[in-house]
Design a protein around this motif. Structure first.
Motif, PDB file in Angstrom:
ATOM      1  N   SER A   1       0.867  -1.175   0.000  1.00 26.32           N
ATOM      2  CA  SER A   1       0.000   0.000   0.000  1.00 26.32           C
ATOM      3  C   SER A   1       0.905   1.228   0.000  1.00 26.32           C
ATOM      4  O   SER A   1       1.927   1.259   0.684  1.00 26.32           O
ATOM      5  CB  SER A   1      -0.906  -0.005   1.230  1.00 26.32           C
TER       6      SER A   1
ATOM      7  N   LEU B   1       1.201   5.564   0.066  1.00 32.10           N
ATOM      8  CA  LEU B   1       0.695   6.919   0.211  1.00 32.10           C
ATOM      9  C   LEU B   1       1.573   7.829  -0.623  1.00 32.10           C
ATOM     10  O   LEU B   1       2.757   8.000  -0.325  1.00 32.10           O
ATOM     11  CB  LEU B   1       0.720   7.372   1.672  1.00 32.10           C
TER      12      LEU B   1
ATOM     13  N   SER C   1      -3.047   5.830  -2.171  1.00 28.92           N
ATOM     14  CA  SER C   1      -3.757   7.015  -1.698  1.00 28.92           C
ATOM     15  C   SER C   1      -2.910   8.231  -2.055  1.00 28.92           C
ATOM     16  O   SER C   1      -1.703   8.245  -1.792  1.00 28.92           O
ATOM     17  CB  SER C   1      -3.971   6.967  -0.182  1.00 28.92           C
TER      18      SER C   1
ATOM     19  N   SER D   1      -7.148   6.537  -4.593  1.00 27.80           N
ATOM     20  CA  SER D   1      -8.046   7.420  -3.847  1.00 27.80           C
ATOM     21  C   SER D   1      -7.334   8.741  -3.600  1.00 27.80           C
ATOM     22  O   SER D   1      -6.106   8.828  -3.673  1.00 27.80           O
ATOM     23  CB  SER D   1      -8.478   6.783  -2.526  1.00 27.80           C
TER      24      SER D   1
ATOM     25  N   LEU E   1      -6.952  12.274  -1.155  1.00 25.96           N
ATOM     26  CA  LEU E   1      -7.141  13.037   0.072  1.00 25.96           C
ATOM     27  C   LEU E   1      -6.736  14.481  -0.220  1.00 25.96           C
ATOM     28  O   LEU E   1      -5.687  14.717  -0.825  1.00 25.96           O
ATOM     29  CB  LEU E   1      -6.277  12.484   1.208  1.00 25.96           C
TER      30      LEU E   1
ATOM     31  N   TYR F   1       0.959   3.114   6.238  1.00 28.89           N
ATOM     32  CA  TYR F   1       1.081   2.682   4.848  1.00 28.89           C
ATOM     33  C   TYR F   1       2.388   1.902   4.710  1.00 28.89           C
ATOM     34  O   TYR F   1       3.384   2.237   5.370  1.00 28.89           O
ATOM     35  CB  TYR F   1       1.082   3.879   3.898  1.00 28.89           C
TER      36      TYR F   1
END
Length: 259
Positions: free
Chosen positions: A99, A101, A122, A155, A157, A172
């Motif tokens: 994952s 970020l 993200s 996604s 933010l 993350y």
């Protein structure tokens, strides 16, 4: 931000709702007349069915986020897969799909590459205008049968990355940073986009402050993309580097990936 911004209304109800929301965030009104746009102002509109930003009076191609066609589409079909430096930097060559970020989302190009290789990504973007471009790119990506499986892994933010990372309760596997830095490439496209980003975002004096909160919320590593000759972020040497012709990836390893 000293550069003037104008938003033109859209005939597409979905895009118009997004532009109206953006106008509210920026506390400006939608502009109806081209005569109201002085040369050099940044104009947000959707002349080709996608949200774009162009400079009034300029013949440059508008800046958009397009995950379906263009360079993103070509790289999706013909890119170097896990052999790319960015893939190696985040650990995809180690048999994991971490994952990620992406705390400096920008136009989402690196995030899209990582998502296309299987990462859940993200993005953080602090500019409302750039975030609007990203939202529009994701919307169109989700509507495309080939791109939707990738867009579903992405996604967004909105906000200041330092604040969001500091307050985050999430961890993350990898935090990816590509802070703004004076680019010296001769590409007109790079120059145009960097000028636009500088107009939208101003200087980036807080770039060095990204590293500590990134290290705090990363499980395995922080990856920093830098121009090849740029100083280390926050003056902190990485564990190791991957160097290319024009840029490098500085990898700060916290622990080894678990298989």
């Amino acid at each position: 931000m000293s550069t003037q911004l104008f938003i033109l209304p859209s005939d597409n109800p979905q895009i118009q709702a997004q532009l109206a929301s953006l106008a509210e965030q920026l506390n400006i009104e939608c502009c109806l007349s081209a005569s109201q746009q002085p040369e050099g102002a940044l104009v947000i509109s959707d002349p080709s069915g996608m949200v774009s930003v162009h400079r009034a009076g300029s013949k440059d191609k508008p800046v958009t986020v397009d995950f379906v066609g263009g360079k993103a589409g070509h790289r999706r079909k013909f890119g170097g897969g896990k052999g790319q430096d960015i893939a190696k930097a985040v650990g995809l060559n180690k048999g994991v799909k971490p994952s990620v970020l992406d705390a400096t989302g920008g136009l989402g190009r690196d995030s899209f590459v990582l998502a296309s290789l299987g990462c859940q990504v993200s993005m953080i973007e602090r500019s409302p205008v750039v975030a609007a471009l990203l939202e529009d790119g994701l919307r169109r990506g989700l509507e495309d049968i080939d791109v939707s499986p990738i867009a579903e892994k992405m996604s967004l933010l909105k906000g200041n990355a330092i604040e969001l990372m500091t307050l985050s309760e999430n961890k993350y596997d990898v935090v990816y940073l590509d802070p703004m830095f004076p680019h010296r490439e001769k590409s007109a496209l790079v120059k145009k986009e960097m000028r636009l980003f500088q107009d939208l975002l101003g200087d980036d004096p807080d770039a060095d402050r990204l590293l500590k909160p990134a290290l705090d919320i990363a499980r395995y590593r922080v990856v920093v993309k830098r121009p090849r000759l740029a100083p280390d972020l926050n003056g902190q040497a990485p564990t190791y580097r991957l160097e290319g012709k024009s840029c490098r990836y500085d990898i700060y390893v916290l622990k080894a990936f678990s298989s």
